[in-house]
Design a protein around this motif. Structure first.
Motif, PDB file in Angstrom:
ATOM      1  N   UNK A  88       3.076   6.314  -5.466  1.00  0.00           N
ATOM      2  CA  UNK A  88       3.042   6.371  -6.887  1.00  0.00           C
ATOM      3  C   UNK A  88       1.777   7.415  -7.323  1.00  0.00           C
ATOM      4  N   UNK A  89       0.801   7.475  -6.585  1.00  0.00           N
ATOM      5  CA  UNK A  89      -0.335   8.147  -6.662  1.00  0.00           C
ATOM      6  C   UNK A  89       0.036   9.661  -6.184  1.00  0.00           C
ATOM      7  N   UNK A  90       0.485   9.730  -4.976  1.00  0.00           N
ATOM      8  CA  UNK A  90       0.758  11.060  -4.664  1.00  0.00           C
ATOM      9  C   UNK A  90       1.922  11.801  -5.605  1.00  0.00           C
ATOM     10  N   UNK A  91       3.109  11.366  -6.025  1.00  0.00           N
ATOM     11  CA  UNK A  91       3.976  11.743  -6.883  1.00  0.00           C
ATOM     12  C   UNK A  91       3.315  12.110  -8.091  1.00  0.00           C
ATOM     13  N   UNK A  92       2.610  11.329  -8.792  1.00  0.00           N
ATOM     14  CA  UNK A  92       1.855  11.783 -10.143  1.00  0.00           C
ATOM     15  C   UNK A  92       0.976  12.777  -9.786  1.00  0.00           C
ATOM     16  N   UNK A  93       0.028  12.997  -8.736  1.00  0.00           N
ATOM     17  CA  UNK A  93      -0.873  13.968  -8.485  1.00  0.00           C
ATOM     18  C   UNK A  93      -0.131  15.186  -8.274  1.00  0.00           C
ATOM     19  N   UNK A 114       9.093  14.179  -9.866  1.00  0.00           N
ATOM     20  CA  UNK A 114       8.497  14.117  -8.419  1.00  0.00           C
ATOM     21  C   UNK A 114       8.629  12.708  -7.936  1.00  0.00           C
ATOM     22  N   UNK A 115       9.355  12.582  -6.706  1.00  0.00           N
ATOM     23  CA  UNK A 115       9.661  11.352  -6.004  1.00  0.00           C
ATOM     24  C   UNK A 115       8.820  11.464  -4.856  1.00  0.00           C
ATOM     25  N   UNK A 116       7.961  10.770  -4.586  1.00  0.00           N
ATOM     26  CA  UNK A 116       7.459  10.576  -3.213  1.00  0.00           C
ATOM     27  C   UNK A 116       7.835   9.282  -2.241  1.00  0.00           C
ATOM     28  N   UNK A 139       0.730  -1.264   0.151  1.00  0.00           N
ATOM     29  CA  UNK A 139      -0.279   0.022  -0.117  1.00  0.00           C
ATOM     30  C   UNK A 139       0.804   1.339  -0.081  1.00  0.00           C
ATOM     31  N   UNK A 140       1.919   1.185   0.829  1.00  0.00           N
ATOM     32  CA  UNK A 140       2.775   2.462   0.843  1.00  0.00           C
ATOM     33  C   UNK A 140       3.373   2.803  -0.806  1.00  0.00           C
ATOM     34  N   UNK A 141       3.701   1.759  -1.289  1.00  0.00           N
ATOM     35  CA  UNK A 141       4.290   2.004  -2.695  1.00  0.00           C
ATOM     36  C   UNK A 141       3.160   2.786  -3.627  1.00  0.00           C
ATOM     37  N   UNK A 142       1.772   2.145  -3.541  1.00  0.00           N
ATOM     38  CA  UNK A 142       0.638   2.476  -4.299  1.00  0.00           C
ATOM     39  C   UNK A 142       0.485   4.279  -3.963  1.00  0.00           C
TER      40      UNK A 142
END
Length: 142
Positions: A56-61, A82-84, A50-53
């Motif tokens: 990925x979502x936060x970085x894209x957003x 952007x790297x999260x 879940x943390x990877x998902x």
């Protein structure tokens, strides 16, 4: 303060079975992923988590928010990265997340990149959802 949009434009839906040692599938079938805890949390690390998902979502957003801010400020952010980094750890009797966002905008000086990243942090829906709930840092790099 609870924030509610004036109109919901899109709703994503996903179903999890088996929790951290299971599967997550989106309602449209575009996402179908095996989940396993990372080795650092006693798992095999052979699947996603879940943390990877969330990362990925936060970085894209956040990258999209940065593009919006770039257009408003008339700065080319088209090559931005952007790297999260999403961390998880115990806090009192629960687990909590931390987020470190790193922003790189080619051709933009560091001070300007940091300013744009801070503006994007005010625009990004993920940032707005997490603000005041978890630690989120935003750092521009060269």
């Amino acid at each position: 303060m609870t924030q509610t949009p004036s109109k919901v434009l899109y709703t994503a839906a996903a179903t999890s079975t088996g929790g951290r040692e299971g599967r997550a599938v989106s309602s449209d079938g575009q996402l179908d992923i095996a989940l396993t805890p990372p080795k650092e949390m006693g798992g095999t690390g052979t699947g996603s988590n879940p943390e990877q998902l969330f990362a990925a979502g936060y970085a894209a957003c956040f990258n999209s928010a940065l593009a919006t801010v770039g257009r408003r400020e008339r700065v080319d952010t088209s090559g931005a990265e952007v790297t999260a980094q999403v961390g998880i750890g115990p806090f009192e009797r629960a687990y909590v997340l931390t987020v470190a966002l790193t922003v790189r905008i080619p051709g933009v000086d560091l001070a300007e990149a940091q300013r744009l990243a801070e503006l994007a942090h005010q625009v990004c829906p993920y940032s707005n959802a997490t603000r005041g709930n978890i630690e989120v840092t935003v750092t521009a790099i060269a």
